[in-house]
Design a protein around this motif. Sequence first.
Motif, short mmCIF file in Angstrom:
data_model
loop_
_atom_site.label_atom_id
_atom_site.label_comp_id
_atom_site.label_asym_id
_atom_site.label_seq_id
_atom_site.Cartn_x
_atom_site.Cartn_y
_atom_site.Cartn_z
N MET A 109 11.83 3.99 -0.64
CA MET A 109 10.88 4.93 -1.23
C MET A 109 10.22 4.37 -2.48
N VAL A 110 10.92 3.45 -3.14
CA VAL A 110 10.43 2.89 -4.40
C VAL A 110 10.65 1.39 -4.39
N HIS A 111 10.01 0.70 -5.32
CA HIS A 111 10.35 -0.67 -5.61
C HIS A 111 10.37 -0.84 -7.12
N LEU A 112 11.16 -1.80 -7.57
CA LEU A 112 11.40 -1.99 -8.99
C LEU A 112 10.89 -3.35 -9.42
N ARG A 113 10.31 -3.38 -10.60
CA ARG A 113 9.91 -4.64 -11.23
C ARG A 113 10.30 -4.56 -12.70
N PRO A 114 10.42 -5.70 -13.38
CA PRO A 114 10.77 -5.65 -14.80
C PRO A 114 9.79 -4.79 -15.60
N ALA A 115 10.32 -3.91 -16.42
CA ALA A 115 9.49 -3.03 -17.23
C ALA A 115 8.93 -3.79 -18.43
N THR A 116 7.77 -3.36 -18.91
CA THR A 116 7.14 -3.95 -20.08
C THR A 116 6.75 -2.84 -21.05
N VAL A 117 6.41 -3.23 -22.25
CA VAL A 117 5.99 -2.24 -23.24
C VAL A 117 4.69 -1.55 -22.81
N HIS A 126 12.14 3.45 -25.54
CA HIS A 126 11.27 2.40 -26.08
C HIS A 126 12.10 1.21 -26.55
N THR A 127 13.23 1.48 -27.18
CA THR A 127 14.11 0.41 -27.66
C THR A 127 14.69 -0.37 -26.49
N TRP A 128 15.11 0.34 -25.45
CA TRP A 128 15.68 -0.33 -24.28
C TRP A 128 14.70 -1.30 -23.65
N VAL A 129 13.45 -0.89 -23.52
CA VAL A 129 12.45 -1.76 -22.90
C VAL A 129 12.22 -3.00 -23.76
N ARG A 130 12.16 -2.81 -25.05
CA ARG A 130 11.96 -3.96 -25.95
C ARG A 130 13.16 -4.90 -25.93
N ARG A 131 14.36 -4.34 -25.84
CA ARG A 131 15.55 -5.19 -25.72
C ARG A 131 15.52 -5.99 -24.42
N SER A 132 15.09 -5.35 -23.36
CA SER A 132 15.01 -6.02 -22.07
C SER A 132 14.03 -7.18 -22.12
N GLN A 133 12.87 -6.96 -22.69
CA GLN A 133 11.88 -8.04 -22.78
C GLN A 133 12.37 -9.15 -23.71
N ALA A 134 13.09 -8.80 -24.75
CA ALA A 134 13.61 -9.81 -25.65
C ALA A 134 14.59 -10.73 -24.93
N TRP A 135 15.43 -10.15 -24.07
CA TRP A 135 16.37 -10.96 -23.30
C TRP A 135 15.63 -11.86 -22.32
#
Length: 368
Positions: free
Chosen positions: A33-41, A72-81
């Motif tokens: 039903m869905v597909h996932l991709r890395p989230a961005t800001v 918002h913090t989680w997404v920024r942490r993800s992009q930082a990694w």
Amino acid sequence: MAGTNEVLSVATDTQLRRDLPDSIVIPPIRGEMVHLRPATVDDLPRLDELDAFYGASKITGKDAATERAVVHTWVRRSQAWEHGQAPTESGVGDPESRRTIAWAVLTDADHDDDGKVDASSTANVIGMIFLIDIDGWSRSARIQIILGRDYRGRGYSRDAMPRVMTYGFAPEPAGLGMHRIWVSVPEKNTRSISVYQSLGFVPSGTSRDALWDAENSKYQDLIVMDTLVDEYDPIRSLDAFGMHLIEDNPGVKEALSAREHSIAIQQKRSTGSGTGNVAEAGVSTGAADILGEAPQETGHGTRSADDVSRAAQHQDFAEGRVKEPHTVAERVADEESNWPYGQGERKTSKEAWWRTLGRGRKRDTESE
């Protein structure tokens, strides 16, 4: 001699730290039903358009403003990694150096049959899903999903969560190699609790009066639920919701191999001590040796054959020592008669397959 000791010391320190990698490539994941991709800001404003923080106090126990700030913090942490930034460099790091992975949840569905994708106004994004507080030392992570107000209750979370958990539990490098995945949910959010139970989570603790229930002006408990690598079955967690396996998703190959090992274990139990069915199931010689072991003495008494076989399955899956999976047709042909937690045993969600998993494993209960 001193040089040898220094090398051994460095190797030991590295092993003890159980460090997460300095950077990560977040894999895309496909669902039905869905597909996932890395989230961005850039995806964050879309959550506001989706009214994704509506009713946050009922769903997570936080008010909408706090939930928004945390996401918002989680997404920024993800992009930082992803970019290889250390927690101290990212500006949104965790002092314990725990990491976060954020995926955007997208759909191509047209539920109202108007000829347009339901979420076309938000570039198909309907929410996000996270693995949070990824702890390399304890091999533990928390999972959470957030969906737009109009996309709740349609089964999207049931499609996405098992696939993310499969990746989380799969051994490195196919997955994160987690040992435990957990959730926390307000006691009044019975709908989410039911979904988590069907995914294999079991209650593991309660934080009393940990949350404020603004709707009823009183405190409520926070329920902690978790599942472990040797208790969780990604194939059956999808089947519980009528979903199907997508074999090229990250971690699925390893899950299929562990599943076939379980089939062989069940055949071994049902046919006695002979080795014929084990060989027919294609289990490696090492696994067959494990399956043929007699009950073993441990500090807690005698280990049953169930304990030994579960330990063997866990060892193979957790460390990646698993054989190549059969074809889909071969697996489907075996499923009804051989899989130990078959359709006939899963009558309702309250009697789901996952309730029988891991229950024979020895645990330290002296402190309970």
